[in-house]
Design a protein around this motif. Structure first.
Motif, mmCIF file in Angstrom:
data_model
loop_
_atom_site.group_PDB
_atom_site.id
_atom_site.type_symbol
_atom_site.label_atom_id
_atom_site.label_comp_id
_atom_site.label_asym_id
_atom_site.label_seq_id
_atom_site.Cartn_x
_atom_site.Cartn_y
_atom_site.Cartn_z
ATOM 1 N N ASN A 103 25.401 24.721 52.965
ATOM 2 C CA ASN A 103 26.618 24.039 52.515
ATOM 3 C C ASN A 103 27.596 23.764 53.647
ATOM 4 N N HIS A 104 27.522 24.537 54.724
ATOM 5 C CA HIS A 104 28.383 24.301 55.887
ATOM 6 C C HIS A 104 27.651 23.524 56.980
ATOM 7 N N HIS A 105 26.471 23.001 56.637
ATOM 8 C CA HIS A 105 25.663 22.189 57.560
ATOM 9 C C HIS A 105 25.383 22.934 58.862
ATOM 10 N N ARG A 106 25.124 24.230 58.730
ATOM 11 C CA ARG A 106 24.747 25.042 59.878
ATOM 12 C C ARG A 106 23.228 25.135 59.924
ATOM 13 N N PRO A 107 22.633 25.298 61.101
ATOM 14 C CA PRO A 107 21.169 25.327 61.211
ATOM 15 C C PRO A 107 20.547 26.462 60.401
ATOM 16 N N LEU B 233 7.833 27.795 55.388
ATOM 17 C CA LEU B 233 7.053 26.722 54.782
ATOM 18 C C LEU B 233 6.890 26.965 53.285
ATOM 19 N N ASP B 234 6.657 28.211 52.882
ATOM 20 C CA ASP B 234 6.521 28.562 51.473
ATOM 21 C C ASP B 234 7.773 28.152 50.687
ATOM 22 N N THR B 235 8.937 28.472 51.216
ATOM 23 C CA THR B 235 10.191 28.137 50.524
ATOM 24 C C THR B 235 10.376 26.631 50.462
ATOM 25 N N LEU B 236 10.048 25.931 51.535
ATOM 26 C CA LEU B 236 10.173 24.467 51.525
ATOM 27 C C LEU B 236 9.209 23.838 50.520
ATOM 28 N N LEU B 237 8.017 24.394 50.383
ATOM 29 C CA LEU B 237 7.070 23.886 49.379
ATOM 30 C C LEU B 237 7.613 24.089 47.971
ATOM 31 N N ARG B 238 8.249 25.219 47.743
ATOM 32 C CA ARG B 238 8.847 25.502 46.435
ATOM 33 C C ARG B 238 9.973 24.513 46.135
ATOM 34 N N ILE B 239 10.801 24.235 47.132
ATOM 35 C CA ILE B 239 11.886 23.257 46.957
ATOM 36 C C ILE B 239 11.303 21.887 46.681
ATOM 37 N N SER B 240 10.268 21.518 47.408
ATOM 38 C CA SER B 240 9.611 20.226 47.192
ATOM 39 C C SER B 240 9.064 20.122 45.767
ATOM 40 N N ALA B 241 8.476 21.206 45.273
ATOM 41 C CA ALA B 241 7.945 21.205 43.905
ATOM 42 C C ALA B 241 9.061 20.977 42.897
ATOM 43 N N ILE B 242 10.200 21.644 43.075
ATOM 44 C CA ILE B 242 11.333 21.469 42.155
ATOM 45 C C ILE B 242 11.849 20.039 42.204
ATOM 46 N N ILE B 243 11.934 19.468 43.392
ATOM 47 C CA ILE B 243 12.391 18.076 43.516
ATOM 48 C C ILE B 243 11.426 17.158 42.768
ATOM 49 N N GLY B 244 10.133 17.375 42.935
ATOM 50 C CA GLY B 244 9.140 16.552 42.236
ATOM 51 C C GLY B 244 9.194 16.726 40.734
ATOM 52 N N THR C 253 13.886 23.202 60.385
ATOM 53 C CA THR C 253 15.344 23.260 60.542
ATOM 54 C C THR C 253 15.973 21.949 60.073
ATOM 55 N N ARG C 254 15.328 20.832 60.382
ATOM 56 C CA ARG C 254 15.849 19.522 59.995
ATOM 57 C C ARG C 254 15.846 19.334 58.477
ATOM 58 N N THR C 255 14.855 19.878 57.798
ATOM 59 C CA THR C 255 14.718 19.638 56.352
ATOM 60 C C THR C 255 15.275 20.760 55.471
ATOM 61 N N SER C 256 15.474 21.943 56.021
ATOM 62 C CA SER C 256 15.879 23.095 55.203
ATOM 63 C C SER C 256 17.254 22.943 54.576
ATOM 64 N N GLY C 257 18.253 22.574 55.365
ATOM 65 C CA GLY C 257 19.613 22.444 54.830
ATOM 66 C C GLY C 257 19.703 21.399 53.724
ATOM 67 N N PRO C 258 19.255 20.150 54.009
ATOM 68 C CA PRO C 258 19.302 19.139 52.946
ATOM 69 C C PRO C 258 18.462 19.534 51.730
ATOM 70 N N GLY C 259 17.290 20.125 51.965
ATOM 71 C CA GLY C 259 16.443 20.539 50.849
ATOM 72 C C GLY C 259 17.109 21.585 49.982
ATOM 73 N N LEU C 260 17.750 22.544 50.618
ATOM 74 C CA LEU C 260 18.422 23.600 49.867
ATOM 75 C C LEU C 260 19.630 23.060 49.102
ATOM 76 N N ARG C 261 20.350 22.100 49.689
ATOM 77 C CA ARG C 261 21.486 21.496 48.971
ATOM 78 C C ARG C 261 20.996 20.717 47.745
ATOM 79 N N VAL C 262 19.890 19.994 47.882
ATOM 80 C CA VAL C 262 19.327 19.268 46.738
ATOM 81 C C VAL C 262 18.837 20.260 45.693
ATOM 82 N N PHE C 263 18.163 21.320 46.136
ATOM 83 C CA PHE C 263 17.691 22.356 45.204
ATOM 84 C C PHE C 263 18.860 22.910 44.392
ATOM 85 N N GLN C 264 19.954 23.185 45.072
ATOM 86 C CA GLN C 264 21.129 23.749 44.410
ATOM 87 C C GLN C 264 21.647 22.802 43.317
#
Length: 170
Positions: free
Chosen positions: A70-74, A79-90, A26-37
């Motif tokens: 985008n509205h900073h809601r929880p 984990l799979d989606t977060l790994l995918r976002i991490s890969a894109i960031i890298g 929950t702590r990393t999903s919102g910021p990760g998704l905003r960076v992914f976007q």
């Protein structure tokens, strides 16, 4: 659903295997998704490509995720989606490191390569068609290139593993 099973079975995992808690997701999903976007915007990815890279959530789920992020809601992505976002960031980080001009990085990412890693496809196509493994393969390739383990990545892409004669002990 996969992350629920992952956490439900976490007690049966060996002690050396680490899991990620729902609170951490929950702590990393919102910021990760905003960076992914933002990265997806820079890469010029279509909505369909973004959804594919994120693991094929439904279009409505994807937009619901974006609205919450985008509205900073929880939001707690799997984990799979977060790994995918991490890969894109890298991948994006490596492209900005390797190419002084963003257009050159995009040309490399979207261009056809002779490397056996990409089998005549573009790295982007490998990312889109290869699932999480395709994303991680492109990331590992770029990480190796950043570390000097590959040639320039543009002239034949000949990957030569480090040989014993390459090692120098000081």
């Amino acid at each position: 659903m996969r992350s629920t099973e992952f956490h439900r079975n976490a007690d049966s995992l060996p002690p050396n295997v680490r899991t990620i808690s729902r609170d951490d997701r929950t702590r990393t999903s919102g910021p990760g998704l905003r960076v992914f976007q933002k990265i997806a915007d820079r890469l010029g990815l279509s909505v369909a490509e973004r959804i594919t890279i994120l693991g094929e959530p439904s279009r409505s789920t994807y937009y619901r995720w974006l609205m919450k992020a985008n509205h900073h809601r929880p939001i707690a992505l799997s984990l799979d989606t977060l790994l995918r976002i991490s890969a894109i960031i890298g991948i994006y980080r490596a492209l900005t490191f390797l190419f002084e001009d963003e257009a050159q990085g995009m040309l490399w990412l979207k261009g056809i390569h002779k490397s056996p890693y990409f089998t005549g496809n573009s790295p982007l196509r490998s990312m889109l068609e290869g699932g999480l493994n395709g994303l991680m393969s492109v990331r590992r390739y770029l990480d190796a290139w950043c570390s000097g383990s590959l040639d320039s990545g543009t002239h034949g892409d000949s990957f030569k593993p480090v040989a014993e004669c390459d090692l120098i002990f000081v």
